[in-house]
Design an enzyme around this catalytic site. Structure first.
Site, PDB file in Angstrom:
ATOM      1  N   LYS A   3      12.269   5.732  11.455  1.00  0.00           N
ATOM      2  CA  LYS A   3      12.889   4.205  11.596  1.00  0.00           C
ATOM      3  C   LYS A   3      13.831   3.813  11.449  1.00  0.00           C
ATOM      4  CE  LYS A   3       8.819   2.978  14.706  1.00  0.00           C
ATOM      5  NZ  LYS A   3       9.000   3.366  15.909  1.00  0.00           N
TER       6      LYS A   3
ATOM      7  N   ASP B 247      -5.462  10.583  23.150  1.00  0.00           N
ATOM      8  CA  ASP B 247      -4.199  11.387  23.092  1.00  0.00           C
ATOM      9  C   ASP B 247      -3.465  11.922  21.413  1.00  0.00           C
ATOM     10  OD1 ASP B 247      -2.240  13.472  23.108  1.00  0.00           O
ATOM     11  OD2 ASP B 247      -1.201  12.801  24.990  1.00  0.00           O
TER      12      ASP B 247
ATOM     13  N   THR C 273      -3.146   5.329  10.235  1.00  0.00           N
ATOM     14  CA  THR C 273      -2.462   5.672   8.729  1.00  0.00           C
ATOM     15  C   THR C 273      -3.074   5.313   7.520  1.00  0.00           C
ATOM     16  OG1 THR C 273      -2.491   2.578   9.305  1.00  0.00           O
ATOM     17  CG2 THR C 273      -0.945   4.218  11.072  1.00  0.00           C
TER      18      THR C 273
ATOM     19  N   CYS D 246       2.466  -3.514  -1.435  1.00  0.00           N
ATOM     20  CA  CYS D 246       3.279  -2.497  -1.619  1.00  0.00           C
ATOM     21  C   CYS D 246       4.467  -1.473  -2.107  1.00  0.00           C
ATOM     22  CB  CYS D 246       3.179  -1.292  -0.277  1.00  0.00           C
ATOM     23  SG  CYS D 246       2.289  -0.923   0.909  1.00  0.00           S
TER      24      CYS D 246
ATOM     25  N   SER E 287       4.307  -5.842   2.201  1.00  0.00           N
ATOM     26  CA  SER E 287       4.340  -6.664   2.949  1.00  0.00           C
ATOM     27  C   SER E 287       4.040  -8.512   2.834  1.00  0.00           C
ATOM     28  CB  SER E 287       3.105  -6.481   4.230  1.00  0.00           C
ATOM     29  OG  SER E 287       3.072  -5.702   4.645  1.00  0.00           O
TER      30      SER E 287
ATOM     31  N   ASN F 111      -0.997   7.013   4.453  1.00  0.00           N
ATOM     32  CA  ASN F 111      -0.379   5.792   2.707  1.00  0.00           C
ATOM     33  C   ASN F 111      -1.190   5.333   2.041  1.00  0.00           C
ATOM     34  OD1 ASN F 111       0.705   3.455   2.361  1.00  0.00           O
ATOM     35  ND2 ASN F 111      -0.066   2.347   4.551  1.00  0.00           N
TER      36      ASN F 111
ATOM     37  N   GLU G  45      -2.429  -2.918  -4.987  1.00  0.00           N
ATOM     38  CA  GLU G  45      -3.368  -4.184  -4.218  1.00  0.00           C
ATOM     39  C   GLU G  45      -4.629  -3.564  -3.332  1.00  0.00           C
ATOM     40  OE1 GLU G  45      -0.267  -2.276  -0.500  1.00  0.00           O
ATOM     41  OE2 GLU G  45      -1.453  -3.810   0.351  1.00  0.00           O
TER      42      GLU G  45
ATOM     43  N   SER H 293       4.839  -6.860  12.225  1.00  0.00           N
ATOM     44  CA  SER H 293       5.261  -5.154  10.464  1.00  0.00           C
ATOM     45  C   SER H 293       6.041  -5.435   9.865  1.00  0.00           C
ATOM     46  CB  SER H 293       3.711  -5.924  10.294  1.00  0.00           C
ATOM     47  OG  SER H 293       3.401  -4.077  10.664  1.00  0.00           O
TER      48      SER H 293
ATOM     49  N   HIS I 158       9.850   3.556   1.920  1.00  0.00           N
ATOM     50  CA  HIS I 158       8.336   3.194   1.641  1.00  0.00           C
ATOM     51  C   HIS I 158       7.399   3.649   2.879  1.00  0.00           C
ATOM     52  CE1 HIS I 158       4.456   1.761   1.549  1.00  0.00           C
ATOM     53  NE2 HIS I 158       4.762   0.924   2.562  1.00  0.00           N
TER      54      HIS I 158
HETATM   55  N1  CAA Z   1       1.995  10.902  22.981  1.00  0.00           N
HETATM   56  C1  CAA Z   1       3.134  10.933  21.586  1.00  0.00           C
HETATM   57  N2  CAA Z   1       3.585   9.467  20.675  1.00  0.00           N
HETATM   58  C2  CAA Z   1       3.212   8.597  21.246  1.00  0.00           C
HETATM   59  C3  CAA Z   1       2.140   8.462  22.457  1.00  0.00           C
HETATM   60  C4  CAA Z   1       1.988  10.464  22.871  1.00  0.00           C
HETATM   61  N3  CAA Z   1       0.606  10.474  23.673  1.00  0.00           N
HETATM   62  N4  CAA Z   1       0.951   7.537  22.726  1.00  0.00           N
HETATM   63  C5  CAA Z   1       1.917   6.198  22.008  1.00  0.00           C
HETATM   64  N5  CAA Z   1       2.519   7.422  21.276  1.00  0.00           N
HETATM   65  C6  CAA Z   1       4.137   6.806  20.566  1.00  0.00           C
HETATM   66  C7  CAA Z   1       4.481   5.097  20.520  1.00  0.00           C
HETATM   67  O1  CAA Z   1       5.433   5.500  21.907  1.00  0.00           O
HETATM   68  C8  CAA Z   1       4.737   4.946  19.251  1.00  0.00           C
HETATM   69  O2  CAA Z   1       5.929   5.242  18.737  1.00  0.00           O
HETATM   70  P1  CAA Z   1       6.930   3.968  18.973  1.00  0.00           P
HETATM   71  O3  CAA Z   1       6.901   3.453  17.894  1.00  0.00           O
HETATM   72  O4  CAA Z   1       7.589   5.246  18.187  1.00  0.00           O
HETATM   73  O5  CAA Z   1       7.547   3.809  20.267  1.00  0.00           O
HETATM   74  C9  CAA Z   1       4.036   5.218  18.539  1.00  0.00           C
HETATM   75  O6  CAA Z   1       3.199   6.315  19.041  1.00  0.00           O
HETATM   76  C10 CAA Z   1       2.627   4.030  18.006  1.00  0.00           C
HETATM   77  O7  CAA Z   1       2.000   3.714  19.456  1.00  0.00           O
HETATM   78  P2  CAA Z   1       2.074   2.333  19.733  1.00  0.00           P
HETATM   79  O8  CAA Z   1       2.982   2.018  19.781  1.00  0.00           O
HETATM   80  O9  CAA Z   1       0.832   2.154  20.690  1.00  0.00           O
HETATM   81  O10 CAA Z   1       1.028   1.171  18.622  1.00  0.00           O
HETATM   82  P3  CAA Z   1      -0.266   0.883  18.252  1.00  0.00           P
HETATM   83  O11 CAA Z   1      -0.566   0.226  18.424  1.00  0.00           O
HETATM   84  O12 CAA Z   1      -0.966   2.319  18.128  1.00  0.00           O
HETATM   85  O13 CAA Z   1       0.143   1.026  16.245  1.00  0.00           O
HETATM   86  C11 CAA Z   1       1.358   0.548  14.205  1.00  0.00           C
HETATM   87  C12 CAA Z   1       1.008   1.794  15.503  1.00  0.00           C
HETATM   88  C13 CAA Z   1       1.449  -1.069  14.996  1.00  0.00           C
HETATM   89  C14 CAA Z   1       2.088   1.040  13.264  1.00  0.00           C
HETATM   90  C15 CAA Z   1      -0.248   0.498  13.602  1.00  0.00           C
HETATM   91  O14 CAA Z   1      -0.978   1.794  13.654  1.00  0.00           O
HETATM   92  C16 CAA Z   1      -0.636  -0.637  12.429  1.00  0.00           C
HETATM   93  O15 CAA Z   1      -0.534  -1.124  12.838  1.00  0.00           O
HETATM   94  N6  CAA Z   1      -0.435   0.280  11.141  1.00  0.00           N
HETATM   95  C17 CAA Z   1      -0.917  -0.788  10.866  1.00  0.00           C
HETATM   96  C18 CAA Z   1       0.326  -1.323  10.079  1.00  0.00           C
HETATM   97  C19 CAA Z   1       1.992  -0.740   9.281  1.00  0.00           C
HETATM   98  O16 CAA Z   1       1.762   0.720   8.417  1.00  0.00           O
HETATM   99  N7  CAA Z   1       2.801  -1.459   9.161  1.00  0.00           N
HETATM  100  C20 CAA Z   1       4.068  -0.613   8.765  1.00  0.00           C
HETATM  101  C21 CAA Z   1       5.282  -1.234   8.453  1.00  0.00           C
HETATM  102  S1  CAA Z   1       4.722  -2.894   6.725  1.00  0.00           S
HETATM  103  C22 CAA Z   1       4.214  -1.786   5.581  1.00  0.00           C
HETATM  104  O17 CAA Z   1       4.842  -1.142   5.513  1.00  0.00           O
HETATM  105  C23 CAA Z   1       3.305  -2.045   4.767  1.00  0.00           C
HETATM  106  C24 CAA Z   1       2.219  -0.956   4.574  1.00  0.00           C
HETATM  107  O18 CAA Z   1       2.627  -0.057   4.604  1.00  0.00           O
HETATM  108  C25 CAA Z   1       0.760  -1.633   5.251  1.00  0.00           C
END
Ligand code: CAA
Length: 427
Positions: A251, A33, A160, A117, A324, A291, A85, A210, A242
Site C-alpha cells: 500500500k 478464508d 499480524t 516501531c 504509531s 511484525n 516497545e 492506523s 516499516h
Molecule cells: N481473500 C483475499 N483478500 C481478502 C479476503 C479474502 N478472502 N478477505 C479480506 N481480504 C482483504 C481485504 O480486502 C483487505 O485488503 P485491502 O486492505 O487491500 O482492502 C485485507 O484482506 C484485510 O481485511 P480487512 O480490511 O477486513 O481488515 P481486518 O479487519 O481484518 O484488519 C488490519 C486488518 C486493520 C490491518 C488488522 O490486521 C490490524 O488491526 N492490524 C494491526 C494494526 C496494523 O498493523 N496497522 C498498520 C499501521 S500502524 C503500524 O504500522 C504500527 C504497527 O507496527 C502496528
C-alpha cells in the site's frame, strides 16, 4: 560510495524465535478464508515465542551473533541502545541486561529508546550522531531492535503478530550501509492509532485509522525528503518501508507511485511492476516472521541485503520508519562495499531454516505460558524451549532471571548461572 557518507551500519545480525505458526492454521482455527491472511495481509507465517524467550533474550542473541560474526572487539563498544516497545521493566532498560549478558566493557552508555516501531530508528540516528562526535576516534555503538508483537486472541491484529530482534553495529566504517547526509524528513502527530497501556500485555489498535496515519506520515516525510535532499524517485534503487504486515508495504509503495505520477503529470510504468523491482525483494523475511515492531524495517533491510541483487554496492535505498502515536522518518542509505560479501553473516535465512512449525493448540499454550512468565514466582524450567544460548527462566523475588552460555573470548562457552549473569537477580 560518496565521500561525505562516512557513518552508518558496519554489521547486522538477526535473531528469530525457533517456533512459528502458518497463517493458514490460524485462519482455520478462526473459520476465516486463509486467502485473507495470505493475500489480504500478505503474510505466510508468524513467529511464536517460547516461554524462555523475551525481548531481552532475543536482543542478546542478536547482539551475541553480531559480536561473534563481525569479530567485534567488545572493549570498543561505547554505547548500547535498544529500541523496543515491549520493554520488560519500567526502570531498568533492556540494554542493561544485554550489556551484562554478552559481556561488554563498563565504559559504555546503555539505555533504551521508545516510540512504538520508530524506537530503533531513533536509536540509530542517535548512535550515528554520537559516532560522528567522536571526530575520527573508533567509536562504535550497538543498536538493537527487539519486540514481541502480540494482539488479543481472535482480534483482527492477531494474524499480524511476530517476534524477533536485529542488532546493528554503528560506526564510522559503514561497510554495510552508509547514511546519506541529507536533512531529516520527520513527522509527528498526536494520534491514537495503536497503543498498549501499561496494564496490558497485548496491543490495542484502531485498525483502519492506523493505516491512514501511516500513509499520511509517509506522504509528509516523502515530500519533505525529496524537497530537502533534491533526490528524485528514480534515485532510489529500492524503497523499504516499516512492515506491520507485508501488504502495508505494498500500500505504501502504491501511495508513493500515485504521488510521483501526480508530480510528473505523465503516465508512469505500472505500479505493480515497479513494486516487484523496488520493494518486493525486501519483504521475503517479513512474510515469514510477521511484525517485529521496531525491527520490521530493519528485517526488510537485512532480507534485501542477504538475498537481493548481488550487484547492489553503491545503490541508494530509501527507508520509511513509522511508529504509531505517531512519529515517522524517511531517510536514505548507500549500500557499502562489504554488504554482499558479508551477506552470510546477517543470518536471516539461517535463522528461518531451523524453525519448528506449531499447531494451533500449541500456539495458544505457548502464548499463555509466555505471558505467565512475567509475574513474580514464575521461575521454572520452561516447556517448549527456544533455541537460544540466552534463556529467560522467570521472575524470582521480583528479579528477572536469565541463563546465558556465551563465550566472551570466542571459543570456550561460559555458562552463566542466574546469579552470575548481570541483570539476572544481581540487581
Ligand atoms: N481473500 C483475499 N483478500 C481478502 C479476503 C479474502 N478472502 N478477505 C479480506 N481480504 C482483504 C481485504 O480486502 C483487505 O485488503 P485491502 O486492505 O487491500 O482492502 C485485507 O484482506 C484485510 O481485511 P480487512 O480490511 O477486513 O481488515 P481486518 O479487519 O481484518 O484488519 C488490519 C486488518 C486493520 C490491518 C488488522 O490486521 C490490524 O488491526 N492490524 C494491526 C494494526 C496494523 O498493523 N496497522 C498498520 C499501521 S500502524 C503500524 O504500522 C504500527 C504497527 O507496527 C502496528
Amino acid at each position: 560510495m560518496e565521500r561525505e557518507c562516512r557513518f552508518g551500519i558496519e554489521g547486522m545480525s538477526v535473531h528469530v524465535p525457533r517456533h512459528c505458526i502458518d497463517l493458514g492454521t490460524l485462519a482455520a482455527a478462526r473459520g476465516i478464508d486463509p486467502a485473507k491472511y495470505y493475500e489480504g495481509l500478505g503474510g505466510r507465517r508468524m513467529a511464536v515465542v517460547s516461554p524462555d524467550e523475551d525481548p531481552v533474550t532475543m536482543a542478546a542473541e542478536a547482539a551475541r551473533r553480531l559480536v561473534e560474526r563481525h569479530d567485534v572487539d567488545r572493549s570498543e563498544i561505547g554505547m548500547v541502545v535498544v529500541g523496543s516497545e515491549t520493554g520488560v521493566d519500567a526502570a531498568k532498560p533492556i540494554a542493561s541486561y544485554v550489556h551484562g549478558l554478552i559481556g561488554l566493557s563498563p565504559q559504555c552508555r546503555t539505555f533504551d529508546t521508545q516510540h512504538a516501531c520508530y524506537g530503533a530508528t531513533a536509536a540509530l540516528q542517535l548512535a550515528a550522531g554520537w559516532c560522528i562526535q567522536g571526530n575520527g576516534s573508533r567509536r562504535k555503538a550497538i543498536v538493537i531492535a527487539t519486540d514481541i508483537a502480540r494482539y488479543e486472541v481472535g482480534s483482527a491484529g492477531e494474524p499480524t503478530q511476530g517476534a524477533g530482534a536485529i542488532a546493528m553495529l554503528v560506526s564510522c566504517e559503514p561497510r554495510v550501509v552508509a547514511f546519506d547526509r541529507h536533512d531529516e524528513a520527520v513527522f509527528t502527530q498526536d494520534v491514537m492509532d495503536f497503543w498498549r497501556p501499561h496494564y496490558r500485555s497485548t496491543a490495542m489498535v484502531d485498525g483502519r485509522h492506523s493505516l491512514d496515519c501511516y500513509l499520511r506520515a509517509l506522504e509528509h516525510t516523502w515530500d519533505a525528503y525529496l524537497g530537502s535532499s533534491g533526490l528524485r524517485f528514480e534515485d532510489f534503487r529500492h524503497l523499504l518501508f516499516h512492515v506491520p504486515f507485508p501488504k502495508m508495504a505494498h500500500k505504501a509503495f502504491h501511495r508513493l507511485h500515485e504521488l510521483e505520477a501526480a508530480r510528473r503529470g505523465v503516465a508512469m510504468p505500472p505500479a505493480e511492476a515497479m513494486f516487484d523491482t523496488l520493494t518486493r525483494p525486501s519483504l521475503w523475511a517479513n512474510v515469514e516472521v510477521g511484525n517485529i515492531y521496531s525491527g520490521s524495517l530493519y528485517l526488510a533491510l537485512a532480507g534485501l541485503l542477504e538475498q537481493g541483487d548481488a550487484a547492489i554496492e553503491g545503490a541508494r535505498l530509501g527507508l520509511f520508519s513509522y511508529g504509531s502515536g505517531c512519529c515517522a522518518e524517511f531517510y536514505s542509505v548507500l549500500v557499502g562495499p562489504d554488504a554482499t560479501a558479508w551477506r552470510g553473516r546477517i543470518g536471516v535465512a539461517e535463522a528461518l531454516a531451523g524453525r519448528v512449525e506449531v499447531d494451533y493448540p500449541t500456539y495458544v499454550e505457548m502464548r499463555t505460558r509466555s505471558e505467565g512468565m512475567a509475574g513474580d514466582g514464575s521461575f521454572r524450567e520452561p516447556v517448549h524451549p527456544g533455541n537460544g544460548r540466552v534463556r529467560f527462566l522467570g521472575v524470582r523475588d521480583h528479579r528477572r532471571v536469565y541463563q546465558a552460555h556465551i563465550s566472551p573470548g570466542g571459543d570456550q562457552l561460559r555458562s552463566c548461572t542466574s546469579r552470575a549473569c548481570a541483570g539476572a537477580g544481581s540487581g
